[in-house]
Design a protein around this motif. Structure first.
Motif, short mmCIF file in Angstrom:
data_model
loop_
_atom_site.label_atom_id
_atom_site.label_comp_id
_atom_site.label_asym_id
_atom_site.label_seq_id
_atom_site.Cartn_x
_atom_site.Cartn_y
_atom_site.Cartn_z
N ALA A 32 0.82 -1.22 0.00
CA ALA A 32 0.00 0.00 0.00
C ALA A 32 0.86 1.27 0.00
O ALA A 32 0.51 2.27 -0.65
CB ALA A 32 -0.93 -0.01 1.21
N ARG A 33 1.98 1.25 0.70
CA ARG A 33 2.84 2.43 0.76
C ARG A 33 3.51 2.70 -0.59
O ARG A 33 3.70 3.85 -0.98
CB ARG A 33 3.94 2.23 1.82
N PHE A 34 3.90 1.63 -1.25
CA PHE A 34 4.50 1.78 -2.58
C PHE A 34 3.45 2.34 -3.55
O PHE A 34 3.70 3.27 -4.31
CB PHE A 34 5.04 0.43 -3.07
N GLN A 35 2.25 1.79 -3.46
CA GLN A 35 1.17 2.27 -4.32
C GLN A 35 0.84 3.74 -4.04
O GLN A 35 0.53 4.50 -4.96
CB GLN A 35 -0.07 1.39 -4.16
N ALA A 36 0.94 4.12 -2.76
CA ALA A 36 0.64 5.52 -2.40
C ALA A 36 1.65 6.46 -3.07
O ALA A 36 1.27 7.53 -3.57
CB ALA A 36 0.65 5.69 -0.89
N THR A 37 2.91 6.06 -3.08
CA THR A 37 3.92 6.89 -3.75
C THR A 37 3.62 6.98 -5.25
O THR A 37 3.68 8.05 -5.85
CB THR A 37 5.34 6.31 -3.52
N LEU A 38 3.26 5.85 -5.85
CA LEU A 38 2.94 5.85 -7.28
C LEU A 38 1.76 6.77 -7.59
O LEU A 38 1.79 7.52 -8.57
CB LEU A 38 2.62 4.43 -7.75
N GLU A 39 0.75 6.70 -6.72
CA GLU A 39 -0.45 7.54 -6.92
C GLU A 39 -0.08 9.01 -6.96
O GLU A 39 -0.64 9.78 -7.74
CB GLU A 39 -1.47 7.31 -5.80
N THR A 40 0.84 9.42 -6.09
CA THR A 40 1.22 10.84 -6.09
C THR A 40 2.06 11.20 -7.31
O THR A 40 1.99 12.33 -7.78
CB THR A 40 2.08 11.21 -4.86
N LEU A 41 2.86 10.24 -7.79
CA LEU A 41 3.61 10.51 -9.02
C LEU A 41 2.64 10.74 -10.16
O LEU A 41 2.71 11.72 -10.88
CB LEU A 41 4.49 9.32 -9.40
N SER A 42 1.77 9.76 -10.35
CA SER A 42 0.74 9.86 -11.37
C SER A 42 -0.20 8.66 -11.24
O SER A 42 0.27 7.52 -11.11
CB SER A 42 1.39 9.89 -12.76
N PRO A 43 -1.50 8.92 -11.26
CA PRO A 43 -2.46 7.81 -11.16
C PRO A 43 -2.24 6.78 -12.26
O PRO A 43 -2.44 5.58 -12.06
CB PRO A 43 -3.81 8.51 -11.31
N ARG A 44 -1.77 7.25 -13.42
CA ARG A 44 -1.52 6.32 -14.52
C ARG A 44 -0.38 5.37 -14.18
O ARG A 44 -0.43 4.18 -14.50
CB ARG A 44 -1.21 7.13 -15.79
N ALA A 45 0.66 5.90 -13.52
CA ALA A 45 1.79 5.05 -13.11
C ALA A 45 1.29 3.97 -12.15
O ALA A 45 1.63 2.79 -12.29
CB ALA A 45 2.86 5.90 -12.44
N ALA A 46 0.47 4.39 -11.18
CA ALA A 46 -0.07 3.44 -10.20
C ALA A 46 -0.89 2.37 -10.90
O ALA A 46 -0.79 1.17 -10.59
CB ALA A 46 -0.92 4.18 -9.17
N GLN A 47 -1.67 2.81 -11.88
CA GLN A 47 -2.55 1.87 -12.58
C GLN A 47 -1.73 0.86 -13.40
O GLN A 47 -2.03 -0.33 -13.41
CB GLN A 47 -3.49 2.67 -13.48
N ARG A 48 -0.70 1.37 -14.08
CA ARG A 48 0.12 0.46 -14.90
C ARG A 48 0.75 -0.63 -14.03
O ARG A 48 0.81 -1.80 -14.41
CB ARG A 48 1.24 1.24 -15.60
N ILE A 49 1.24 -0.24 -12.86
CA ILE A 49 1.90 -1.22 -12.00
C ILE A 49 0.88 -2.16 -11.37
O ILE A 49 1.10 -3.37 -11.27
CB ILE A 49 2.82 -0.50 -10.99
N ALA A 50 -0.28 -1.63 -10.99
CA ALA A 50 -1.33 -2.49 -10.41
C ALA A 50 -1.79 -3.53 -11.44
O ALA A 50 -2.06 -4.69 -11.09
CB ALA A 50 -2.51 -1.64 -9.94
#
Ligand SMILES: [Fe+2]
Ligand SMILES: [Fe+2]
Length: 301
Positions: free
Chosen positions: A276-294
């Motif tokens: 969750a913490r890694f995903q939180a960092t990705l979300e702040t970078l860009s929601p698209r980045a978080a989505q690609r990794i998820a």
């Protein structure tokens, strides 16, 4: 702000939690090879019904050897990454400089500890366990990527160690006590690394456009693919060590290789990707980045 991490508080916590090599594993201590070393959720050896319980335990121990060997390889490239990141601003923020150098010092100590563990393991284990490498080449391949991509890979790994210890090691009373204690000590110091690496990623991402972040995520996947390739090769080395140790060929090597490669994927990549913490960092970078990794995460499940 999605977190409240800062250099001063992190350094203070780090200095309080610090330990010495001999607190964890002295040169004259021996491992108990009558026990499992790794939690089942990471080693995934109990489901291999082509192996008897003794053989499953041998593979579990090979997987523990792999665990620290791979961490050693990873920490060897974290070290120059940290020094490179710290160097351009050595005169600005004293807390930052000290926290980053302390982070590097701790990783150097972990590398040292893992080598000591390796020597102890070799004394008690009947055959040699080969490891992918050389670590310099693996490090060089990873470090030629965008520092933001490398920082994200490291962040994923730092959070992963937190998840491994809290999620499956701490409450497992069956594990080899010295190995478990080693993982506990590692976890204690890694907790601050994860916060510092979050600050590093924040700094590296600052001012980047969406397209630049997207490019860094491409490179994150390149590094992930490269690591995954290494894990596949490592599964082959582990099988060779297992067969030598148990004195027979396994019946269905292809299935075992695929299953153990998947276990390693989850251990080193998947369990970090879904943190969750890694995903939180990705979300702040860009929601698209978080989505690609998820979206990629289930491959490493
Ligand atoms: Fe470490
Ligand atoms: Fe670390």
């Amino acid at each position: 702000m999605y977190h409240d991490f800062n250099y001063q508080a992190t350094l203070t916590s780090s200095l309080r939690a610090q330990w010495q090599l001999d607190d964890v594993l002295r040169d004259d201590q021996e491992l108990d090879f009558s026990r499992n070393f790794m939690p089942e959720s990471l080693a995934r050896t109990a489901v291999l019904d082509g192996l008897n319980p003794f053989e499953q335990r041998v593979l579990n121990q090979i997987s523990a050897h792999q665990y620290l060997a791979i961490f050693g390889i990873v920490e060897e490239f974290i070290l120059p990454f940290l020094l490179d990141h710290a160097r351009p601003a050595l005169r600005e923020d004293d807390w930052r400089v000290r926290a980053l150098l302390n982070f590097a010092t701790e990783e150097a100590k972990h590398i040292h500890l893992f080598k000591r563990f390796h020597r102890t393991f070799v004394r008690g284990f009947p055959v040699e366990c080969q490891v992918i490498g050389p670590s310099e080449d693996i490090g060089a391949e990873i470090l030629h990527h965008d520092p933001l991509a490398v920082g994200l890979v490291i962040l994923m790994i730092e959070w992963m160690t937190q998840q491994h210890y809290l999620g499956s090691i701490r409450d497992d009373g069956e594990l080899e006590p010295l190995f478990k204690s080693l993982l506990r000590h590692h976890w204690m110091e890694e907790a601050q690394h994860a916060k510092l690496d979050t600050l590093i990623v924040d700094a590296l991402a600052e001012g980047r456009t969406e397209a630049q972040i997207d490019k860094a995520i491409d490179e994150f996947f390149e590094i992930g693919g490269f690591l995954d390739h290494g894990l596949q090769a490592q599964a082959g080395f582990n099988l060779a060590a297992l067969e030598k140790a148990i004195g027979r060929k396994v019946d269905d090597p292809e299935t075992l290789l695929a299953q153990q490669h998947q276990a390693a994927r989850w251990t080193y990549i998947g369990s970090g990707m879904v943190h969750a913490r890694f995903q939180a960092t990705l979300e702040t970078l860009s929601p698209r980045a978080a989505q690609r990794i998820a979206e990629a995460a289930p491959l490493f499940g």
